[in-house]
Write an enzyme that holds these catalytic residues in place. Sequence first.
Site, mmCIF file in Angstrom:
data_model
loop_
_atom_site.group_PDB
_atom_site.id
_atom_site.type_symbol
_atom_site.label_atom_id
_atom_site.label_comp_id
_atom_site.label_asym_id
_atom_site.label_seq_id
_atom_site.Cartn_x
_atom_site.Cartn_y
_atom_site.Cartn_z
ATOM 1 N N GLU A 188 10.219 5.521 35.370
ATOM 2 C CA GLU A 188 11.047 5.765 36.700
ATOM 3 C C GLU A 188 11.313 7.081 37.116
ATOM 4 O O GLU A 188 11.662 7.947 36.353
ATOM 5 C CB GLU A 188 12.527 5.576 36.268
ATOM 6 C CG GLU A 188 12.742 3.886 36.130
ATOM 7 C CD GLU A 188 14.495 3.736 35.744
ATOM 8 O OE1 GLU A 188 15.389 4.556 35.823
ATOM 9 O OE2 GLU A 188 14.563 2.719 35.017
ATOM 10 N N ASP A 203 25.436 8.881 37.365
ATOM 11 C CA ASP A 203 24.682 9.493 36.070
ATOM 12 C C ASP A 203 25.715 10.614 35.519
ATOM 13 O O ASP A 203 26.470 11.168 36.153
ATOM 14 C CB ASP A 203 23.563 10.437 36.955
ATOM 15 C CG ASP A 203 22.490 9.664 37.203
ATOM 16 O OD1 ASP A 203 21.846 8.807 36.375
ATOM 17 O OD2 ASP A 203 22.085 9.481 38.361
#
Lengths: 398, 264
Positions: free
Chosen positions: B49, B60
């Site tokens: 990714e 995140d």
Amino acid sequence: MTVENKKGRFGKFGGQYVPEIVMPVLNQLEEAYEKYRRDPEFLKDLRKYYVEYAGRPTLLYYADKLTKYYGGAKIYLKREDLLHTGAHKINNALGQALLAQRMGKKQVIAETGAGQHGVATATVAALFGMKCKVFMGAVDIERQKLNVFRMKLLGAEVVPVTTGTGTLKDATSEAIRYWAAHIDDTHYIIGSAVGPHPYPTMVRDFQSVIGQEIRQQIQQETGGRLDYMIACVGGGSNAIGTFYEFKDDAQIKKFGVEAAGRGPAIGDNAQTLSNPNSRPGVLHGAYSYLAQDEDGQVIEVYSISAGLDYPGVGPEHSMFHEQGVVEYVGINDKEALDAFQLLCRTEGIIPAVESSHALAYLEKLMPSTKPEEVVVVTLSGRGDKDVQQVAKVLGEEI
Amino acid sequence: MTGVENKFAELKKAGKKGLIIYITAGIPDADSTVQLVLEAEKAGADMVELGIPFSDPMADGPVIQKASYDAIQKGMNLHRVLDIVREIRKKSQIPLVGMGYINIMLNYGFAKLAQDAKEAGLDGFIIPDVPHEESGELKKACRDNNLHLVEFVTPGTTDQRIGETCSTADGFIYCVSINGVTGVRKIDYSPINRVISHVKKQTATPCAVGFGIGTPEAAVEAAAEADAVIVGSAVVKNILEGADQEAMKLIASMRQALDNSYHK
């Protein structure tokens, strides 16, 4: 952008651009809000706190001296500055805390820039006996020490956010991250009419009491005559609360005043709707106009007023902008500071620097008005919190 | 079949669990990212990714936030990420998916992005702030270009939502291990494992578990019900510290642990 999911949309704006983790809790919140917004007991309770705790209805004050100063339309001030905690933020904080309580949540969290929404949230958390965490950019904590201490006095924990630029947008992201990890017992009280559905609708509804009161009060004052309305716009909660009741009254000209900061260059102002360079994008869960660079990175915006210093704007404002329901304009730091001082001296009222942006627009509007016309300016907050900063800008030692 | 589908078919045939590695593009620079992806493949990654940096990465934790922030400061953007993909494609056919936030994609234009991404050699996208309800237009652009738009399930996803997700999922389903953000920590994988067994009854689309996995032991534990595990922050932390070889050692040790535990 094509809209397939009509839920929580204002035209093409709004939506729910959030991680999957947050979706179940947004759905739960939407369900609860749909239930309680029509529940007579809930509304009675909210009304009680508005009246007995916050100090509603607020005055619609005829500013005689200011009217004489300009020599045009009659100027009325909607005095949200007289509310408990000093600004309109308490309207929303009370509504959401009551909802959180009914949903069985034990903790509320909030983001804050200048600290006003943080203080309002800490206040209602103390009132309802809930735990409270307020996320605040490390840079803002340094700039707003007094409000940080107020929150602590009220029993809230202030969590410094050092990621990104360490300001309001980063504090908002961090509050969402924390919420994602604590969805079972925590409600997130967003401070403005921004964020994913149902927040923009819910915050607007809790703030709409401002416009509803203006409607009744202006009826008594002028027999209903009202030609212009002015409110400042950061995320846009006091403005949407002011305008929503009058959105179909096309004969009333409505002005949403954004912060033009120190100039038109990128990063020097906090204008999203009145800025020809800004275009729609997604921040904090909603599709709306957004200050962003050519790559789509969100820009760190600037204003003398920490409450207007946000790169996004509520999605309903984006719709009103495109439909022409409200005209969005910019007022710079200097114009706002001049208006701040003018109100202090003419009326003996110290306005918040945010609200001073709305007042400053009178300077541009009044010359073209007639004495029989009527203008209402929403004074969203009081300026006690700003006195130190204003002194600094004016070169005064205190 | 796409590169992603081929890889999962290959893994299944071999009776192996997949190892997907997340690397933020542009840390410490574009050339290094190309090298890191190639090395990760050698160390045992089945898929990569590529993180497309965004200023406000809502899903995140601190490590990837810092990596994104640094990458933006160094001028990384979506056009350059596609250049990185083109460079990697000169040397490797490892499946590559772009992971980023919707505003960056919206800014580029969905239709143009899907075309350019396909041409550069990407196999799909993972966009954490696009839930199933908001995915339609981007999903269509991706499908028109034979790209995957990965969908998500979490421990809190309701049965009804699992059904909706399974009905449109392709490539693989990203199974978020815990309510929270990316970042290494001790996690109880039983709630997501229950969701995965539920998903498996409704679709043949492979499941990959991500969030929190930082050690070979955690990778083995996380892979119990899933077809693959996704490791991000643990690798990126090493890269941020300039310890690229540590990152590769970690990938190799996870590969070995997964193969030892599951390879028949």
